[in-house]
Design a protein around this motif. Structure first.
Motif, PDB file in Angstrom:
ATOM      1  N   THR A   8     -28.648  -3.796  42.411  1.00 45.23           N
ATOM      2  CA  THR A   8     -27.875  -3.034  43.388  1.00 45.23           C
ATOM      3  C   THR A   8     -26.746  -2.318  42.658  1.00 45.23           C
ATOM      4  N   ILE A   9     -26.646  -1.012  42.882  1.00 45.20           N
ATOM      5  CA  ILE A   9     -25.687  -0.184  42.153  1.00 45.20           C
ATOM      6  C   ILE A   9     -24.687   0.415  43.129  1.00 45.20           C
ATOM      7  N   LEU A  10     -23.427   0.361  42.760  1.00 42.05           N
ATOM      8  CA  LEU A  10     -22.373   1.007  43.538  1.00 42.05           C
ATOM      9  C   LEU A  10     -21.682   2.017  42.635  1.00 42.05           C
ATOM     10  N   THR A  11     -21.622   3.246  43.075  1.00 38.00           N
ATOM     11  CA  THR A  11     -20.912   4.277  42.328  1.00 38.00           C
ATOM     12  C   THR A  11     -20.389   5.303  43.322  1.00 38.00           C
ATOM     13  N   GLY A  12     -19.589   6.232  42.877  1.00 40.04           N
ATOM     14  CA  GLY A  12     -19.047   7.218  43.801  1.00 40.04           C
ATOM     15  C   GLY A  12     -18.022   8.125  43.166  1.00 40.04           C
ATOM     16  N   ASP A  13     -17.384   8.945  44.007  1.00 35.96           N
ATOM     17  CA  ASP A  13     -16.414   9.917  43.514  1.00 35.96           C
ATOM     18  C   ASP A  13     -15.265  10.072  44.503  1.00 35.96           C
ATOM     19  N   ARG A  14     -14.068  10.266  43.967  1.00 39.99           N
ATOM     20  CA  ARG A  14     -12.920  10.624  44.793  1.00 39.99           C
ATOM     21  C   ARG A  14     -13.149  12.020  45.359  1.00 39.99           C
ATOM     22  N   THR A  15     -12.785  12.227  46.606  1.00 35.99           N
ATOM     23  CA  THR A  15     -13.059  13.507  47.260  1.00 35.99           C
ATOM     24  C   THR A  15     -11.858  14.439  47.174  1.00 35.99           C
ATOM     25  N   THR A  16     -11.507  14.792  45.938  1.00 42.26           N
ATOM     26  CA  THR A  16     -10.378  15.693  45.728  1.00 42.26           C
ATOM     27  C   THR A  16     -10.826  17.097  45.347  1.00 42.26           C
ATOM     28  N   GLY A  17     -12.121  17.339  45.283  1.00 35.02           N
ATOM     29  CA  GLY A  17     -12.616  18.671  44.958  1.00 35.02           C
ATOM     30  C   GLY A  17     -14.110  18.640  44.726  1.00 35.02           C
ATOM     31  N   THR A  47     -10.586   7.336  51.041  1.00 32.51           N
ATOM     32  CA  THR A  47      -9.436   6.441  51.186  1.00 32.51           C
ATOM     33  C   THR A  47      -8.711   6.290  49.858  1.00 32.51           C
ATOM     34  N   GLN A  48      -9.450   6.094  48.796  1.00 36.22           N
ATOM     35  CA  GLN A  48      -8.830   5.960  47.476  1.00 36.22           C
ATOM     36  C   GLN A  48      -8.128   7.255  47.076  1.00 36.22           C
ATOM     37  N   ALA A  49      -8.746   8.392  47.390  1.00 36.64           N
ATOM     38  CA  ALA A  49      -8.135   9.681  47.030  1.00 36.64           C
ATOM     39  C   ALA A  49      -6.807   9.885  47.748  1.00 36.64           C
ATOM     40  N   LEU A  50      -6.668   9.324  48.937  1.00 45.25           N
ATOM     41  CA  LEU A  50      -5.433   9.489  49.699  1.00 45.25           C
ATOM     42  C   LEU A  50      -4.259   8.728  49.094  1.00 45.25           C
ATOM     43  N   ARG A  56      -1.426  15.979  51.111  1.00 44.77           N
ATOM     44  CA  ARG A  56      -2.574  16.834  50.774  1.00 44.77           C
ATOM     45  C   ARG A  56      -3.861  16.256  51.370  1.00 44.77           C
ATOM     46  N   HIS A  57      -3.695  15.557  52.491  1.00 42.27           N
ATOM     47  CA  HIS A  57      -4.819  14.846  53.084  1.00 42.27           C
ATOM     48  C   HIS A  57      -5.931  15.780  53.543  1.00 42.27           C
ATOM     49  N   ARG A  58      -5.568  16.999  53.958  1.00 46.95           N
ATOM     50  CA  ARG A  58      -6.618  17.922  54.415  1.00 46.95           C
ATOM     51  C   ARG A  58      -7.574  18.283  53.275  1.00 46.95           C
ATOM     52  N   LYS A  59      -7.020  18.442  52.080  1.00 48.59           N
ATOM     53  CA  LYS A  59      -7.860  18.741  50.923  1.00 48.59           C
ATOM     54  C   LYS A  59      -8.851  17.606  50.677  1.00 48.59           C
ATOM     55  N   VAL A  60      -8.365  16.384  50.796  1.00 47.40           N
ATOM     56  CA  VAL A  60      -9.212  15.212  50.563  1.00 47.40           C
ATOM     57  C   VAL A  60     -10.340  15.147  51.584  1.00 47.40           C
TER      58      VAL A  60
END
Length: 337
Positions: A8-17, A47-50, A56-60
């Protein structure tokens, strides 16, 4: 390999762009392959990006769908990989709360990854509490899905170490094996430099090539790439080390022999930067064109993309909910069962 024996793999990305070629070479390409070999969860970490984007929450939040478009455009199949939005899985926040009781502020401040991130952001002692504790949030993300493997860069190894510390601490506290330790999976690709050669590729630094870049944007980025400042004439010997064009060719050109020949020619002189950049431009145009085309097709029906995210998030809530139930039962918090 049976379903039960698959990692089982968990990965991801911050949603800053939107994602860029650094993401592609560092993780996205591998994730497309891994979805055929493992049970994979892809986390859109809003959530982490915030934690360090106050105001700058709208960007996230707007970039949640942008990152999802990039995932789908490169070939992530939502029937094989579960794509979820972190903030929409409340079980993660509740699990984080329980794990926070098992770590001290001093231990969090000693985390090398956190120390470096604090330095880069200039927080000094004005550290947002959410940012300081994000190793615990990340541990909750990993353990909620009982991930056995987590693909990371070497700068993230302290985060995996802290996750496993929390797993052991929790299991010892409740005297049973509830949470699962994970293993870091290091990429065999070094970090891709920015086109300016001064830092890692980053959209915020303006030195990235996004996965949706137009042909003209790709050409301009390649032409602007840092090479060898002392390679003033075609006849001059050139330096390959630190030359961004060759770093990109190493990452994206499958014809290794041709790249080696270009390097040899460049080192002895007689090969202009424009020629090498032309080779790279052709390779990147061929790589990005189908991704860009697919992304535009998906962008035309954002409602379907949101449906994909909704379905993935609901699947994720079921899995995380099972883990959380086990955690609460082990802690004696299942009062009404």
């Amino acid at each position: 390999m049976t379903q039960s024996n698959r990692p089982t793999i968990l990965t991801g990305d911050r949603t800053t762009g939107p994602l860029h070629l650094g993401h592609y070479i560092g993780s996205l390409r591998a994730r497309v392959q891994l979805q055929h070999e493992a049970r994979q969860f892809l986390l859109l970490a809003d959530t982490q990006a915030l934690t360090d984007n106050v105001g700058r929450h709208r960007k996230v939040t707007e970039n949640v769908i942008e990152v999802a478009l990039d995932y789908l455009a490169v070939g992530i199949d939502p029937t094989k990989s579960t794509i979820l939005i972190q903030s929409q899985v409340p079980e993660l926040a509740e699990l984080s709360q329980y794990l926070l009781n098992l770590v001290t502020v001093a231990r969090l401040e000693r985390n090398p990854t956190i120390k470096e991130e604090i330095r880069l952001r200039g927080f000094e002692r004005d550290i947002p509490a959410g940012f300081l504790t994000y190793p615990v949030s990340q541990a909750a993300d990993i353990t909620a899905f009982k991930a056995t493997h987590v693909p990371v860069g070497d700068d993230q190894l302290p985060m995996i170490e802290q996750t496993n510390e929390l797993v052991r601490r929790f299991n010892n506290t409740v005297d049973r094996s509830v949470l699962v330790e994970c293993e870091a999976v290091l990429s065999n690709v070094t970090r891709l430099p920015g086109i300016d050669g001064k830092a890692k590729m980053s959209k915020s630094l303006g030195n990235a090539i996004t996965l949706g870049a137009t042909p003209d944007e790709i050409t301009k980025a390649v032409n602007d790439m840092y090479t060898d400042p002392n390679h003033l004439r075609v006849s001059d010997p050139g330096r390959v080390e630190g030359n961004v064009v060759f770093a990109f060719l190493d990452a994206f050109e499958p014809d290794v022999r041709n790249v080696d020949e270009l390097k040899s020619h460049y080192r002895r002189g007689g090969l202009g930067d424009s020629v090498v950049k032309g080779v790279l431009n052709e390779r990147l145009q061929a790589l990005i064109e189908p991704i860009r085309t697919r992304r535009r097709e998906l962008e035309a029906d954002r409602g379907e993309v949101l449906s994909v995210l909704r379905r993935g998030t609901m699947r994720a809530r079921e899995v995380a909910g099972e883990t959380l139930s086990d955690v609460k039962a082990a802690m004696g918090l299942s009062y009404f069962l």
